[in-house]
Write a protein that holds these residues in place. Structure first.
Motif, PDB file in Angstrom:
ATOM      1  N   THR A 187      71.002 -15.495  48.297  1.00 44.05           N
ATOM      2  CA  THR A 187      71.037 -15.034  46.904  1.00 44.05           C
ATOM      3  C   THR A 187      70.535 -13.587  46.814  1.00 44.05           C
ATOM      4  O   THR A 187      71.137 -12.740  46.139  1.00 44.05           O
ATOM      5  N   LEU A 297      83.969 -10.755  31.339  1.00 43.17           N
ATOM      6  CA  LEU A 297      83.768 -12.083  30.739  1.00 43.17           C
ATOM      7  C   LEU A 297      82.665 -12.029  29.685  1.00 43.17           C
ATOM      8  O   LEU A 297      82.772 -12.629  28.613  1.00 43.17           O
TER       9      LEU A 297
ATOM     10  N   ALA B  34      87.949 -30.547  44.340  1.00 44.61           N
ATOM     11  CA  ALA B  34      87.616 -31.031  45.682  1.00 44.61           C
ATOM     12  C   ALA B  34      86.276 -31.743  45.737  1.00 44.61           C
ATOM     13  O   ALA B  34      85.886 -32.241  46.790  1.00 44.61           O
ATOM     14  N   GLN B  35      85.580 -31.789  44.615  1.00 42.83           N
ATOM     15  CA  GLN B  35      84.332 -32.555  44.601  1.00 42.83           C
ATOM     16  C   GLN B  35      84.632 -34.049  44.793  1.00 42.83           C
ATOM     17  O   GLN B  35      83.777 -34.806  45.201  1.00 42.83           O
ATOM     18  N   VAL B  93      80.237 -19.440  28.877  1.00 44.98           N
ATOM     19  CA  VAL B  93      78.919 -19.025  29.372  1.00 44.98           C
ATOM     20  C   VAL B  93      78.609 -19.721  30.707  1.00 44.98           C
ATOM     21  O   VAL B  93      78.052 -19.098  31.622  1.00 44.98           O
ATOM     22  N   ALA B  95      80.833 -20.535  32.861  1.00 45.23           N
ATOM     23  CA  ALA B  95      81.667 -19.838  33.844  1.00 45.23           C
ATOM     24  C   ALA B  95      80.984 -18.541  34.275  1.00 45.23           C
ATOM     25  O   ALA B  95      81.031 -18.156  35.450  1.00 45.23           O
ATOM     26  N   LEU B  96      80.337 -17.889  33.307  1.00 42.31           N
ATOM     27  CA  LEU B  96      79.607 -16.660  33.643  1.00 42.31           C
ATOM     28  C   LEU B  96      78.471 -16.963  34.630  1.00 42.31           C
ATOM     29  O   LEU B  96      78.243 -16.222  35.586  1.00 42.31           O
ATOM     30  N   ALA B  98      78.525 -19.305  36.743  1.00 44.41           N
ATOM     31  CA  ALA B  98      79.141 -19.628  38.039  1.00 44.41           C
ATOM     32  C   ALA B  98      79.473 -18.366  38.833  1.00 44.41           C
ATOM     33  O   ALA B  98      79.669 -18.439  40.042  1.00 44.41           O
ATOM     34  N   LEU B  99      79.533 -17.230  38.152  1.00 39.99           N
ATOM     35  CA  LEU B  99      79.849 -15.979  38.852  1.00 39.99           C
ATOM     36  C   LEU B  99      78.596 -15.285  39.379  1.00 39.99           C
ATOM     37  O   LEU B  99      78.681 -14.211  39.961  1.00 39.99           O
ATOM     38  N   GLU B 100      77.437 -15.880  39.108  1.00 43.91           N
ATOM     39  CA  GLU B 100      76.190 -15.202  39.482  1.00 43.91           C
ATOM     40  C   GLU B 100      75.585 -15.806  40.742  1.00 43.91           C
ATOM     41  O   GLU B 100      75.525 -17.026  40.882  1.00 43.91           O
ATOM     42  N   PRO B 101      75.116 -14.968  41.655  1.00 40.35           N
ATOM     43  CA  PRO B 101      74.541 -15.469  42.905  1.00 40.35           C
ATOM     44  C   PRO B 101      73.345 -16.399  42.691  1.00 40.35           C
ATOM     45  O   PRO B 101      73.148 -17.337  43.449  1.00 40.35           O
ATOM     46  N   ALA B 102      72.566 -16.154  41.636  1.00 45.13           N
ATOM     47  CA  ALA B 102      71.369 -16.973  41.417  1.00 45.13           C
ATOM     48  C   ALA B 102      71.747 -18.435  41.207  1.00 45.13           C
ATOM     49  O   ALA B 102      71.015 -19.341  41.623  1.00 45.13           O
ATOM     50  N   LEU B 104      74.213 -19.906  42.535  1.00 43.95           N
ATOM     51  CA  LEU B 104      74.664 -20.432  43.824  1.00 43.95           C
ATOM     52  C   LEU B 104      73.516 -21.133  44.554  1.00 43.95           C
ATOM     53  O   LEU B 104      73.706 -22.184  45.172  1.00 43.95           O
ATOM     54  N   GLU B 105      72.322 -20.556  44.445  1.00 47.84           N
ATOM     55  CA  GLU B 105      71.168 -21.115  45.151  1.00 47.84           C
ATOM     56  C   GLU B 105      70.766 -22.462  44.555  1.00 47.84           C
ATOM     57  O   GLU B 105      70.557 -23.428  45.273  1.00 47.84           O
ATOM     58  N   ARG B 117      71.245 -17.853  27.097  1.00 49.87           N
ATOM     59  CA  ARG B 117      72.338 -16.912  27.397  1.00 49.87           C
ATOM     60  C   ARG B 117      73.334 -16.848  26.229  1.00 49.87           C
ATOM     61  O   ARG B 117      73.845 -15.778  25.890  1.00 49.87           O
ATOM     62  N   ASP B 178      84.346 -26.298  39.881  1.00 51.99           N
ATOM     63  CA  ASP B 178      85.363 -25.256  40.042  1.00 51.99           C
ATOM     64  C   ASP B 178      86.270 -25.062  38.811  1.00 51.99           C
ATOM     65  O   ASP B 178      86.659 -23.929  38.505  1.00 51.99           O
ATOM     66  N   MET B 181      86.436 -22.142  36.220  1.00 52.26           N
ATOM     67  CA  MET B 181      87.114 -20.857  36.422  1.00 52.26           C
ATOM     68  C   MET B 181      88.279 -20.659  35.455  1.00 52.26           C
ATOM     69  O   MET B 181      88.763 -19.553  35.277  1.00 52.26           O
TER      70      MET B 181
END
Lengths: 433, 249
Positions: A187, A297, B34-35, B93, B95-96, B98-102, B104-105, B117, B178, B181
């Motif tokens: 991250t 977005l 694919a989940q 929001v 989806a937004l 989902a675009l952030e690296p934080a 992902l963790e 948000r 997914d 998106m």
């Protein structure tokens, strides 16, 4: 320990205010004691040597204004918490000898050891476990007495093998921690470098994935061997009727299964994470090197109330249910049955059977002081069905002849008849009227 | 059942035991990703047969590049609906996120993060109206407004979960999937936003709403009791979001 004992123990600890507070400098001092003991071969420290060691360590770690004072304070705190113990028992008359307590030793070892599960550490530990189990099986094959079953079979299972398995579990926790660190690092790299971080992240992912796959297959391989040996021990214990050994075998088997389950779950979790990161790298990072997508977005969301749009999705068809025809039922309104409660008209008596006027005169003369008394005397002997019709005539005669003292009185019964009248109280001089 | 992963014809697809469930899910607006690997693989294998099959019903079986399937009604044979304003805002929001690296963790976001948000991006007052345009006005107490917003977001999340956009992991955590998106699609192109939307409208992906339907309005029913507002939500759940977009038969 029962649940009640458990709660009592915790309550006692809380009441005592038991606590353990060790800061970084103090932990470093404990580690310095351990490392020096290992290097020098002696676990004991003279008071001066201990103070010098603490002073040097603290000076290197914290750089305080007075390292000596800080060192003295640290030794006091650690002694008060039972982490550094005085062993000579000479009291305060001369300098003593100090050592790390078992608790301090465990803390230091935990912090110093790299207890991360690696292919080498897992392989070594699992080999030791299998070897230990094989030794137990050999002992079980020749054990005849209770003492031998206990000392050579049950205790090694409960202590040696279990301790080795605990070692694997501890290292598994270390690997979990390492994975969390890797996730955080990925991250951080993405937030800092975005597109430039791709290479490093992919390498990191592959490395961790490979490690987990390797550990999973290694665990599976050794676990199968261990279970086979445990099955033999179980059969021997069953034959000899050793219940306590069977219990120990079952516990050991459960512990091995736990290790396997850990390997599987971590592998699955990492696979899922691996897939997410790859999708992110492929669909987000590579396709949006300047991070414009998030910016656009954000703008779409902010403007949405002014420029609304909606995604279209398929919808299940609505089931149209037509109402069933119903025949209306005419129900008459509920009504109360009307009853005629009026007493009805009574025909006046045209030819009274008695002389009303004479009887009224007689009654008044005899001293009757109320209309009821007069009516009772006049109607005496008159048939029941004719009495009601005569009351009005009696009242008229009384009204004409006597003087009322008050207005209308209460309703009173007339003698022993069924008739009631509104009574009048008559004045005494009524006789003259 | 297939052995080699491919179906010889449409009859084999329809005869597969997974078909009725997936067909129903797709026709109800569901997204398959694919989940659920078995379901996803079934659609991958069956899509050469299912695409013409659904086209006869006036719908596209879309296999998105982000790795999920859904049914997009384009004709009049298959009923369609638009997502409600609350679903749209919450979906965008998420989806937004989902675009952030934080994200992902952690792999999920909390409802608190989502609301925060939403407020940041839309503004508190506009958000309250936009979440539920039928609840007009601004005289509600702060406490009630907060409760309303949380309830509207919860309703939207439940519906998005039914459609396969998110997973409600527990009372607080929202797992991102997914299909979110789809909400990013209008922002993908570099062209003018209106042009991007118009292009998506042409293929039946989105529908343009009336701005007056979601713009802030006067306090016409700001003082209505909470239970009436609840009725509004219940109405929404029943039929309020089934906006006729002209494609229904």
């Amino acid at each position: 320990m029962s649940a009640a004992d458990h709660h009592r123990s915790i309550a006692r600890l809380a009441q005592r205010g038991a606590h353990l507070r060790v800061d970084t400098a103090e932990l470093c001092c404990l580690a310095a004691m351990h490392l020096q003991a290992e290097a020098g071969g002696s676990m004991l420290f003279e008071e001066d040597a201990l103070a010098a060691l603490f002073e040097a360590t603290i000076a290197a770690v914290e750089r305080p204004e007075s390292p000596r004072t800080r060192a003295t304070y640290a030794i006091e705190r650690l002694r008060a918490q039972g982490l550094v113990v005085r062993l000579d028992g000479a009291g305060i008359v001369r300098a003593g000898e100090y050592a790390l307590s078992p608790l301090a030793l465990a803390i230091v070892k935990r912090h110093l050891a790299d207890e991360r599960l690696t292919r080498e550490s897992l392989d070594g530990l699992m080999h030791s476990i299998v070897a230990g189990l094989e030794g137990v099986r050999a002992a079980a094959e020749v054990a005849t007495e209770t003492t031998l079953w206990s000392e050579k079979v049950r205790l090694p299972l409960e202590l040696v093998v279990a301790e080795l398995l605990n070692g694997v579990e501890r290292r598994q926790l270390g690997l979990d921690e390492a994975q969390r660190t890797i996730r955080a690092e990925i991250t951080r790299l993405l937030e800092a470098d975005w597109l430039d971080a791709l290479g490093g992240i992919e390498a990191m992912l592959e490395r961790t994935g490979d490690t987990l796959t390797e550990l999973k297959s290694l665990l599976l391989q050794h676990a199968n061997t261990a279970h086979a040996v445990l099955d033999d021990i179980q059969a021997l214990a069953q034959e000899a009727g050793r219940i306590e050994v069977l219990i120990a075998v079952r516990r050991t088997g459960d512990q091995i299964d736990r290790l396997l389950a850990w390997g599987r779950s971590r592998h699955e979790a990492w696979s899922e994470y691996h897939r997410s990161v790859h999708r992110f790298l492929r669909d987000v990072v590579r396709l949006d090197p300047d991070r414009q997508l998030s910016t656009r977005l954000r703008a779409f969301i902010s403007d949405w109330p002014q420029r609304p749009f909606a995604l279209r999705v398929a919808a299940p068809p609505r089931l149209v249910s037509l109402p069933l025809p119903t025949r209306s039922v005419l129900r008459p309104p509920v009504r109360r049955v009307q009853q005629d409660w009026s007493p009805g008209l009574v025909a006046p008596v045209e030819a009274p059977p008695v002389d009303i006027a004479a009887r009224v005169t007689l009654a008044l003369a005899s001293g009757a002081l109320s209309l009821a008394d007069v009516v009772a005397q006049v109607l005496e002997g008159v048939p029941d069905d004719e009495r009601y019709g005569l009351v009005g005539q009696v009242a008229a005669q009384v009204a004409a002849r006597a003087q009322r003292r008050h207005g209308l009185g209460p309703w009173v019964e007339v003698g022993d008849t069924d008739i009631e009248v509104t009574d009048w109280t008559l004045a005494a001089e009524a006789d003259d009227a | 059942m297939r052995d080699d992963g491919a179906f010889p014809d449409l009859a084999a697809v329809i005869a597969d035991e997974a078909f009725p469930r997936l067909d129903q899910a797709l026709r109800s607006g569901g997204h398959i990703d694919a989940q659920h690997p078995a379901d996803y693989q079934f659609l991958v294998d069956a899509s050469p047969w299912l695409e013409p099959h659904y086209r006869r019903y006036g719908a596209d079986l879309v296999h998105a590049a982000d790795g999920f399937f859904y049914l997009r009604p384009v004709g009049e044979r298959l009923p369609a609906r638009r997502l409600s304003p609350a679903e749209m805002l919450v979906g965008q929001v998420l989806a937004l996120f989902a675009l952030e690296p934080a994200t992902l963790e952690a792999g999920a976001v909390t409802r608190g993060q989502l609301l925060e948000r939403l407020r940041d991006l839309v503004g508190n007052d506009a958000l309250l109206v936009a979440l539920n345009p039928r609840r007009r006005g601004g005289r509600a107490t702060v406490h009630r407004a907060e409760a309303n917003a949380r309830r509207d977001v919860s309703t939207a999340l439940r519906r998005l979960a039914r459609l396969g956009f998110v997973d409600l992991l527990d009372e607080d955590l929202i797992g991102l999937r997914d299909p979110l998106m789809r909400f990013v699609e209008p922002a993908r192109g570099a062209e003018d936003p209106a042009e991007a939307l118009a292009a998506l409208v042409r293929v039946g992906e989105v529908a343009i709403e009336d701005p007056d339907a979601v713009a802030p309005a006067g306090p016409a029913d700001a003082d209505r009791p909470l239970d009436e507002l609840d009725d509004d939500l219940d109405d929404d759940l029943d039929d309020g979001d089934d906006v006729d977009d002209g494609s229904e038969p």
